[in-house]
Design an enzyme around this catalytic site. Structure first.
Site, PDB file in Angstrom:
ATOM      1  CE  LYS A 271      -1.731   1.528   4.056  1.00  0.00           C
ATOM      2  NZ  LYS A 271      -1.336   2.894   4.387  1.00  0.00           N
ATOM      3  CG  ASN A 272       2.332   2.649   3.519  1.00  0.00           C
ATOM      4  OD1 ASN A 272       1.168   2.964   3.250  1.00  0.00           O
ATOM      5  ND2 ASN A 272       2.740   2.414   4.755  1.00  0.00           N
TER       6      ASN A 272
ATOM      7  CB  CYS B 154      -5.117  10.388  11.381  1.00  0.00           C
ATOM      8  SG  CYS B 154      -3.697   9.456  11.845  1.00  0.00           S
TER       9      CYS B 154
ATOM     10  NE  ARG C  39      -7.239   4.343   5.735  1.00  0.00           N
ATOM     11  CZ  ARG C  39      -6.846   5.551   6.132  1.00  0.00           C
ATOM     12  NH1 ARG C  39      -7.221   6.011   7.301  1.00  0.00           N
ATOM     13  NH2 ARG C  39      -6.079   6.277   5.374  1.00  0.00           N
TER      14      ARG C  39
ATOM     15  NE  ARG D  83       0.213  10.163  10.130  1.00  0.00           N
ATOM     16  CZ  ARG D  83      -0.220   9.162   9.364  1.00  0.00           C
ATOM     17  NH1 ARG D  83      -1.361   8.580   9.642  1.00  0.00           N
ATOM     18  NH2 ARG D  83       0.480   8.773   8.309  1.00  0.00           N
TER      19      ARG D  83
ATOM     20  NE  ARG E 193      -1.690  11.838   8.169  1.00  0.00           N
ATOM     21  CZ  ARG E 193      -1.637  13.155   8.226  1.00  0.00           C
ATOM     22  NH1 ARG E 193      -2.739  13.824   8.421  1.00  0.00           N
ATOM     23  NH2 ARG E 193      -0.501  13.782   8.053  1.00  0.00           N
TER      24      ARG E 193
ATOM     25  CB  ILE F  26       7.167   6.926  14.577  1.00  0.00           C
ATOM     26  CG1 ILE F  26       8.426   6.081  14.419  1.00  0.00           C
ATOM     27  CG2 ILE F  26       6.786   7.667  13.294  1.00  0.00           C
ATOM     28  CD1 ILE F  26       9.653   6.847  13.989  1.00  0.00           C
TER      29      ILE F  26
ATOM     30  CG  ASP G 279       3.381   1.444   9.574  1.00  0.00           C
ATOM     31  OD1 ASP G 279       3.552   1.704   8.373  1.00  0.00           O
ATOM     32  OD2 ASP G 279       3.058   2.307  10.413  1.00  0.00           O
TER      33      ASP G 279
HETATM   34  C1  EPZ Z   1       4.232   7.010   6.328  1.00  0.00           C
HETATM   35  O1  EPZ Z   1       3.415   8.036   6.877  1.00  0.00           O
HETATM   36  C2  EPZ Z   1       3.346   5.787   6.202  1.00  0.00           C
HETATM   37  N1  EPZ Z   1       2.246   6.082   5.280  1.00  0.00           N
HETATM   38  C3  EPZ Z   1       2.805   5.388   7.580  1.00  0.00           C
HETATM   39  O2  EPZ Z   1       2.065   4.185   7.407  1.00  0.00           O
HETATM   40  C4  EPZ Z   1       3.998   5.100   8.489  1.00  0.00           C
HETATM   41  O3  EPZ Z   1       3.520   4.779   9.778  1.00  0.00           O
HETATM   42  C5  EPZ Z   1       4.899   6.345   8.553  1.00  0.00           C
HETATM   43  O4  EPZ Z   1       5.318   6.705   7.212  1.00  0.00           O
HETATM   44  C6  EPZ Z   1       6.154   6.109   9.399  1.00  0.00           C
HETATM   45  O5  EPZ Z   1       6.879   5.048   8.863  1.00  0.00           O
HETATM   46  C7  EPZ Z   1       2.496   6.068   3.945  1.00  0.00           C
HETATM   47  O6  EPZ Z   1       3.616   5.836   3.501  1.00  0.00           O
HETATM   48  C8  EPZ Z   1       1.331   6.353   3.052  1.00  0.00           C
HETATM   49  P1  EPZ Z   1       6.125  10.503   8.405  1.00  0.00           P
HETATM   50  P2  EPZ Z   1       3.944   9.571   6.899  1.00  0.00           P
HETATM   51  O7  EPZ Z   1       5.931  11.750   7.631  1.00  0.00           O
HETATM   52  O8  EPZ Z   1       4.808   9.827   5.725  1.00  0.00           O
HETATM   53  C9  EPZ Z   1       6.177  13.794  11.787  1.00  0.00           C
HETATM   54  C10 EPZ Z   1       0.272   2.726   7.734  1.00  0.00           C
HETATM   55  O9  EPZ Z   1      -0.110   2.159   8.768  1.00  0.00           O
HETATM   56  N2  EPZ Z   1       6.053  14.766  10.690  1.00  0.00           N
HETATM   57  O10 EPZ Z   1       7.350   9.681   8.166  1.00  0.00           O
HETATM   58  O11 EPZ Z   1       2.771  10.442   7.130  1.00  0.00           O
HETATM   59  C11 EPZ Z   1       4.922  12.954  11.954  1.00  0.00           C
HETATM   60  O12 EPZ Z   1       3.977  13.623  12.764  1.00  0.00           O
HETATM   61  C12 EPZ Z   1       0.668   4.188   7.784  1.00  0.00           C
HETATM   62  O13 EPZ Z   1       0.392   2.166   6.607  1.00  0.00           O
HETATM   63  C13 EPZ Z   1       6.080  16.129  10.983  1.00  0.00           C
HETATM   64  O14 EPZ Z   1       6.198  16.531  12.141  1.00  0.00           O
HETATM   65  O15 EPZ Z   1       4.863   9.560   8.196  1.00  0.00           O
HETATM   66  C14 EPZ Z   1       5.445  11.698  12.596  1.00  0.00           C
HETATM   67  O16 EPZ Z   1       5.555  11.906  13.991  1.00  0.00           O
HETATM   68  C15 EPZ Z   1       0.393   4.787   9.141  1.00  0.00           C
HETATM   69  N3  EPZ Z   1       5.964  17.031   9.976  1.00  0.00           N
HETATM   70  C16 EPZ Z   1       6.852  11.543  12.013  1.00  0.00           C
HETATM   71  O17 EPZ Z   1       7.189  12.842  11.469  1.00  0.00           O
HETATM   72  C17 EPZ Z   1       5.840  16.639   8.663  1.00  0.00           C
HETATM   73  O18 EPZ Z   1       5.749  17.504   7.769  1.00  0.00           O
HETATM   74  C18 EPZ Z   1       6.972  10.532  10.893  1.00  0.00           C
HETATM   75  O19 EPZ Z   1       5.970  10.862   9.955  1.00  0.00           O
HETATM   76  C19 EPZ Z   1       5.813  15.253   8.371  1.00  0.00           C
HETATM   77  C20 EPZ Z   1       5.937  14.331   9.401  1.00  0.00           C
END
Ligand code: EPZ
Length: 417
Positions: free
Chosen positions: A22-23, A116, A396, A121, A92, A326, A304
């Site tokens: 998916k990701n 969420c 999802r 996020r 998202r 995370i 995850d």
């Molecule tokens: C990706 O989300 C994945 N989703 C998530 O999978 C996964 O849990 C996550 O990466 C971490 O590995 C997809 O790839 C579609 P991040 P993403 O930006 O990109 C903070 C699932 O279950 N952050 O790496 O949204 C954020 O709040 C989903 O399949 C900021 O502060 O995650 C978090 O604490 C859930 N500002 C951390 O960074 C930003 O602009 C990591 O988030 C962006 C992120």
């Protein structure tokens, strides 16, 4: 709304085929905006989130069709540049059209994704990076409104190695003037999968999978025929299902190269793994031992997989501690597992799991995607019947989960609530 009814205590046997990631599929589908030629994708799973991305791309003017297990996308006629709140609030990852829209059109109106279940996020790092590349961005009525005559190659440093932030900047850089350096980039395999596809389309990206990615802007990208990688989190989920039911199963299409941290913890908790090839392994186990887990960015233990391991550890012979680094609110499954007789106390970003002798079936509620997977895993081992409501969360990210588990011998069925 659908729910699952699971009768616990049945061993699993046989084999399961893991679906496409998916990701990896989501950013790769968004990348089809970068060309007016056909993008033909293989292994794209049938999931709610994939359907949401299809709707979003069609909303932008793309044509998307599934033709015998292939997904064919063509964004020649893309012209609407607005990703509406109604779609973005349900997923998202819709933010992944931001980079491609800016690359191709120099304009984008993307709804701010709301919070969420697992955390606030924010997308501030995505916005900051695009501003650094020359985009003029304002937030208007909940929308990111972004314009740029031409994005320019820049030095981008991420405070946090954001996965979709890295993917967005990679896609924003493919046509930029000059070279973009992404420092402290996310190293997830899904980032590498996207880079591999973009390079196959004619992009010039080096270093994906390391913390520094270098992108030289090019003039245009061609169409592509590309097979998306398989889903390492789905594979890890089935590993947990095998261990908690004291079973041995064969997993096909498991991306062995991307599973080191999960394999490490799986063996530490009592599981065994017999790797047969680069994409097949027999997994299972009997006794479950307490361990400590700290989630981290790739190649560390994936957030995850945290919920799924918590279910397994609820039956360990001792006490385990999980630290979630995370997301700030990713223990909602703990309270639901306690309804199944687990003994878990979550304080801040740490959860203490005291192993119990048995789990006992009850009515529980899914709260987010991976939490729902953890409840299914617990239900497979719980004595009696477990009823899981709100499994739209699960739909999802898991393709045909109940069929796959039933084929392995689990007693699980979906009913309309
Ligand atoms: C990706 O989300 C994945 N989703 C998530 O999978 C996964 O849990 C996550 O990466 C971490 O590995 C997809 O790839 C579609 P991040 P993403 O930006 O990109 C903070 C699932 O279950 N952050 O790496 O949204 C954020 O709040 C989903 O399949 C900021 O502060 O995650 C978090 O604490 C859930 N500002 C951390 O960074 C930003 O602009 C990591 O988030 C962006 C992120």
């Amino acid at each position: 709304m659908d729910k699952f009814i699971i009768e616990g205590g049945f061993k699993l046997s046989g084999y399961v085929e893991i679906s496409g990631s998916k990701n990896s599929s989501l950013p790769i589908m968004a990348a089809s905006l970068l060309t007016d030629k056909d993008v033909v994708l293989h292994n794209v799973p049938e999931l709610r989130d994939i359907n949401t991305m299809i709707k979003l791309l069609e909303n932008l003017g793309c044509r998307v069709e599934r033709k015998n297990k292939k997904l064919v996308l063509n964004c020649k006629n893309a012209g609407s540049l607005r990703a509406p709140y109604e779609l973005v609030k349900t997923m998202r990852a819709s933010i992944l059209v931001f980079g491609p829209l800016m690359s191709r059109f120099g304009y984008a109106e993307v709804s701010m994704p709301g919070g969420c279940a697992i955390g606030v996020r924010p997308v501030n790092l995505h916005i900051k990076a695009l501003e650094k590349m020359g985009a003029d961005i304002s937030i208007e009525h909940g929308y990111i409104v972004s314009k740029a005559r031409k994005l320019k190659g820049s030095q981008i440093y991420f405070d946090i190695p954001t996965v979709t932030g890295t993917e967005n900047v990679m896609m924003a850089s493919v046509f930029a003037d000059g070279t973009t350096f992404i420092k402290n980039a996310a190293k997830e395999p899904e980032v590498v999968d996207l880079a591999n596809m973009l390079n196959k389309m004619g992009a010039d990206i080096k270093g994906a999978g390391t913390s520094t990615i270098v992108i030289n802007g090019v003039d245009r990208l061609d169409g592509v025929d590309y097979a998306v990688m398989f889903d390492r989190i789905e594979a890890g989920t089935f590993m947990c299902a095998s261990l908690i039911t004291e079973s041995n199963i064969k997993i096909k299409n498991i991306p062995v190269y991307a599973m080191d941290a999960v394999f490490e913890k799986f063996k530490a908790v009592g599981g065994f793994i017999d790797i047969e090839s680069e994409d097949a392994a027999v997994v299972g186990g009997k006794d479950i031992f307490p361990i400590n887990i700290k989630t981290s960015v790739y190649p560390g233990f994936p957030t995850d997989m945290q919920a799924q391991f918590m279910s397994v550890l609820s039956l360990a012979k001792g006490t385990s501690i999980i630290e979630e680094t995370i997301f700030e609110n990713r223990f909602q499954h703990a309270a639901e597992l306690n309804r199944l007789n687990a003994n878990i106390s979550a304080i801040g970003n740490k959860a203490v799991i005291r192993g119990v002798d048995k789990l006992v079936g009850a009515k529980v509620m899914a709260t987010d995607l991976r939490a729902s997977a953890s409840l299914v895993i617990a239900g497979l081992a719980a004595e009696g019947v477990t009823e899981i409501s709100r499994i739209y969360h699960l739909d999802r990210g898991y393709e045909h989960l109940e069929e796959k588990l039933s084929n392995l011998g689990a007693k699980i069925r979906r009913v309309k609530e």
